[in-house]
Design a protein around this motif. Structure first.
Motif, PDB file in Angstrom:
ATOM      1  N   LYS A  28      -3.244  -7.954   1.830  1.00  0.00           N
ATOM      2  CA  LYS A  28      -4.230  -7.931   2.917  1.00  0.00           C
ATOM      3  C   LYS A  28      -5.418  -8.818   2.524  1.00  0.00           C
ATOM      4  O   LYS A  28      -5.391 -10.010   2.722  1.00  0.00           O
ATOM      5  CB  LYS A  28      -4.665  -6.499   3.212  1.00  0.00           C
TER       6      LYS A  28
ATOM      7  N   GLY B 155       0.813  -1.211   0.000  1.00  0.00           N
ATOM      8  CA  GLY B 155       0.000   0.000   0.000  1.00  0.00           C
ATOM      9  C   GLY B 155       0.853   1.270   0.000  1.00  0.00           C
ATOM     10  O   GLY B 155       0.502   2.256  -0.641  1.00  0.00           O
TER      11      GLY B 155
ATOM     12  N   ASP C 124      -6.885   6.163  -1.306  1.00  0.00           N
ATOM     13  CA  ASP C 124      -6.204   5.062  -0.638  1.00  0.00           C
ATOM     14  C   ASP C 124      -7.275   4.038  -0.254  1.00  0.00           C
ATOM     15  O   ASP C 124      -8.050   4.258   0.679  1.00  0.00           O
ATOM     16  CB  ASP C 124      -5.476   5.567   0.612  1.00  0.00           C
TER      17      ASP C 124
HETATM   18  C1  LIG Z   1      -2.291  -1.184   5.351  1.00  0.00           C
HETATM   19  C2  LIG Z   1      -2.719   0.149   4.876  1.00  0.00           C
HETATM   20  C3  LIG Z   1      -1.823   0.987   4.220  1.00  0.00           C
HETATM   21  C4  LIG Z   1      -0.372   0.614   4.056  1.00  0.00           C
HETATM   22  O1  LIG Z   1      -0.229  -0.449   3.192  1.00  0.00           O
HETATM   23  P1  LIG Z   1       1.066  -1.393   3.230  1.00  0.00           P
HETATM   24  O2  LIG Z   1       0.676  -2.497   2.357  1.00  0.00           O
HETATM   25  O3  LIG Z   1       1.236  -1.768   4.672  1.00  0.00           O
HETATM   26  O4  LIG Z   1       2.201  -0.585   2.726  1.00  0.00           O
HETATM   27  C5  LIG Z   1      -2.292   2.171   3.725  1.00  0.00           C
HETATM   28  N1  LIG Z   1      -3.571   2.542   3.893  1.00  0.00           N
HETATM   29  C6  LIG Z   1      -4.462   1.784   4.545  1.00  0.00           C
HETATM   30  C7  LIG Z   1      -5.876   2.249   4.673  1.00  0.00           C
HETATM   31  C8  LIG Z   1      -4.072   0.552   5.049  1.00  0.00           C
HETATM   32  O5  LIG Z   1      -4.948  -0.226   5.685  1.00  0.00           O
END
Ligand SMILES: *Cc1c(COP(=O)(O)O)cnc(C)c1O
Length: 459
Positions: A277, A123, A245
Motif C-alpha cells: 500500500k 496485511g 493492525d
Molecule cells: C488493506 C488492509 C488490510 C488487509 O491487507 P491486505 O494487504 O489487503 O491483505 C487490513 N487492515 C487494514 C486496516 C487495511 O487497510
C-alpha cells in the motif's frame, strides 16, 4: 514500458466487461507450444481494457498503492533470479536482504529493535502471523501447548477487537481455528477509535481467560488511530497480548508531523503493516512484527532432515507461514533505498495533503457533504440528491456519482456505508498523486456530479 509511460494520462477504469474480456482472452486449451514472445505480446494486448489504473496517479479506491520505479525493477530482478526464499541455504542474498529490511522497517516504524519479523504476502497474513504468535503465547501462559495439542480442549481464548476492525482479524481467527465466536467487539466512537470505558469493561468481564486485544492504526474510512497510551496499559495489566493492525496507518511514524498519531503504539506485542500500500512496492508484500521472538518462532518454525539450516543467518521459515516463497525482500530493500527517510516522509505527507485537498476541493460544491476530513490519507464525502431530503435518495445518488466518475475514467473511487450513509471514500496511497492529480480529480468529480444533477432536472 509502454504501459508505465501512460499511467498519468490513461483512463483509470476498465473499459471491457467480464464477457468481453473472457472472449478476448479465451482460447481452446492448445496442444502445441506457442513462441513466448507471441504469448506475452498477445497477453499485453488482450488484457488491455481490463486493467485498473492503480499504478497511476488518480486512483483512490479501497487502499491501494502504486509501485515505485526502483521497487518495480527490483521485482523484475526477483522474478529473473527466481530464488526460493524459504531458507538462507536456498537463497542466501534474499535471506540477508530480508534481515536488513527487517532492521530498517523496525527503525522506520518506531518498533522495538528486539522484535522478530516476517515478510509475508500482505496485511491479511501479517495480521494472521501476529495472531498466531499471540495464540501461542497466551495459551502457553495457560499451560497449553497449542502447536502440539491443537485447540480441542484448550482454554478458550478471547480476542477483544475494535468494532471498527478490518475483516482480516475475523478471517485470521477463522484460519487459526479460534472461530469468530472468540471475538468480543470493543465499542468505538464516531471516528472508529476504541473507547477506554468499553475496553475496561470487556477486560473485567473476561479477566482470567487467555486474552488478545486487537487495536488498529488507521481506520479504512476515517484514518483514525486508537489511543495507545490509554488502551495498552490496562490491556497489559489484565495479561492481554496487544496486537495492532496498522496496514497503512503505522507509516505515520515516518513523518514528524503525523508521528504523534502513533504515540505509544510501540508498547504493543505484535503489529501488522503492508508494503504494497503506502510503501508502494508491488504485490504481494506485508510485514509482521512480534515483540516476543520465541512466541513468533514457536508458532512458525519447523525442522526437517532434508532442510539445511543456517547457523548464523536467519531462516525465513522460522518466522513465515509459507514454505517455498517469493524473495519479496528485494523490492522492499529497493523502495527504502530509493526513498530514504526523507523521501518516505515526503511520500506520506504528499498523500495526506492530496487527500485533504481532494476532500476540501470536492466540498466546495453545494451538493457535496464532507463527512470525514482526512486525519491522514483517508476521507469521506457523500453527494446530496437535488430536491429531496430523503436519506435513501442521497444514498442512491452517491452510488450513481461514484459509477459516473468511474465510467468517465478520469479518477477512480469506491463507496462504503458509514454510520448508515452511502459515502465515497477518498484514499490516497500512490507515490504519483500530486497537486496536478488533485486538480484534475476534483474537476472530474464535479463535472460528473453536474452532469447527473442536470439529468435529474431534465427528468
Ligand atoms: C488493506 C488492509 C488490510 C488487509 O491487507 P491486505 O494487504 O489487503 O491483505 C487490513 N487492515 C487494514 C486496516 C487495511 O487497510
Amino acid at each position: 514500458m509502454r504501459y508505465l509511460e501512460q499511467t498519468r494520462t490513461a483512463r483509470v477504469s476498465a473499459r471491457l466487461t467480464h464477457d468481453e474480456l473472457h472472449e478476448r482472452l479465451w482460447r481452446p486449451l492448445q496442444i502445441e507450444p506457442v513462441d513466448p514472445t507471441v504469448v506475452v505480446d498477445e497477453l499485453a494486448r488482450d488484457a488491455e481494457g481490463g486493467l485498473i489504473g492503480s499504478a497511476g496517479d488518480r486512483f483512490y479506491a479501497w487502499v491501494i498503492g502504486g509501485t515505485l520505479p526502483g521497487a518495480l525493477a527490483a521485482d523484475w530482478l526477483t522474478s529473473s533470479w527466481d530464488q526460493n526464499a524459504a531458507l538462507h541455504s536456498t537463497a542466501p542474498a534474499a535471506a540477508v536482504v530480508e534481515e536488513i529490511c527487517g532492521a530498517w522497517l523496525k527503525e522506520l516504524l518506531g518498533l522495538p529493535a528486539e522484535s522478530s519479523f516476517a515478510l509475508v504476502t500482505g496485511g491479511q497474513m501479517a495480521n494472521t502471523t501476529g495472531l498466531a504468535a499471540a495464540r501461542h503465547a497466551q495459551l502457553a501462559a495457560a499451560g497449553w501447548d497449542v502447536e502440539r495439542r491443537g485447540l480441542f480442549g484448550a482454554p478458550p481464548l478471547r480476542v477483544l477487537a475494535s468494532a471498527a476492525q478490518h475483516g482480516v482479524i475475523a478471517r485470521g481467527v477463522r484460519f487459526l481455528g479460534l472461530g469468530t465466536d472468540c471475538l468480543v467487539e470493543l465499542p468505538v466512537d464516531r471516528l472508529g477509535q476504541v473507547e477506554s470505558r468499553g475496553l475496561e469493561e470487556a477486560l473485567s468481564t473476561w479477566r482470567g481467560s487467555p486474552l488478545v486485544v486487537a487495536l488498529q492504526a488507521g481506520d479504512i474510512n476515517t484514518g483514525a488511530f486508537d489511543r495507545y497510551r490509554e488502551l495498552i496499559p490496562p490491556a497489559k495489566a489484565a495479561g492481554a497480548w496487544v496486537h495492532v493492525d496498522g496496514a497503512f496507518g503505522l507509516w505515520a511514524n515516518v513523518s514528524q508531523r503525523y508521528r504523534p498519531l502513533v504515540d505509544g503504539v510501540a508498547e504493543a506485542d505484535s503489529w501488522a503493516v503492508d508494503g504494497h500500500k503506502w510503501l508502494n512496492v508491488p504485490y504481494d508484500c506485508g510485514y509482521a512484527f512480534v515483540r516476543h521472538p520465541a512466541a513468533h518462532a514457536g508458532a512458525m518454525t519447523y525442522r526437517a532432515s532434508y532442510l539445511t539450516h543456517a547457523e548464523e543467518a536467519r531462516d525465513q521459515m522460522d518466522w513465515n507461514p509459507e514454505w517455498s516463497r517469493r524473495a519479496r525482500g528485494f523490492a522492499t530493500y529497493a523502495a527504502i533505498r530509493e526513498l530514504g527517510r526523507r523521501g518516505l516522509a515526503e511520500l506520506v505527507e504528499r498523500a495526506c495533503s492530496s487527500a485533504r485537498d481532494i476532500v476540501s476541493g470536492l466540498g466546495g460544491h453545494p451538493r457535496v457533504e464532507v463527512l470525514a476530513v482526512p486525519i491522514i490519507n483517508q476521507g469521506l464525502v457523500r453527494f446530496l440528491a437535488p430536491d429531496t431530503d430523503v436519506a435513501s435518495a442521497h444514498d442512491r445518488f452517491t452510488d450513481r456519482v461514484i459509477e459516473r466518475v468511474q465510467a468517465d475514467g478520469e479518477a477512480f473511487f469506491s463507496g462504503t456505508t458509514w454510520h448508515g450513509m452511502r459515502c465515497m471514500r477518498i484514499s490516497v496511497s500512490s507515490w504519483q498523486t500530486d497537486g496536478r492529480s488533485v486538480t484534475r480529480t476534483v474537476a472530474a468529480v464535479h463535472s460528473a456530479l453536474d452532469a447527473l444533477v442536470a439529468s435529474y432536472a431534465s427528468d
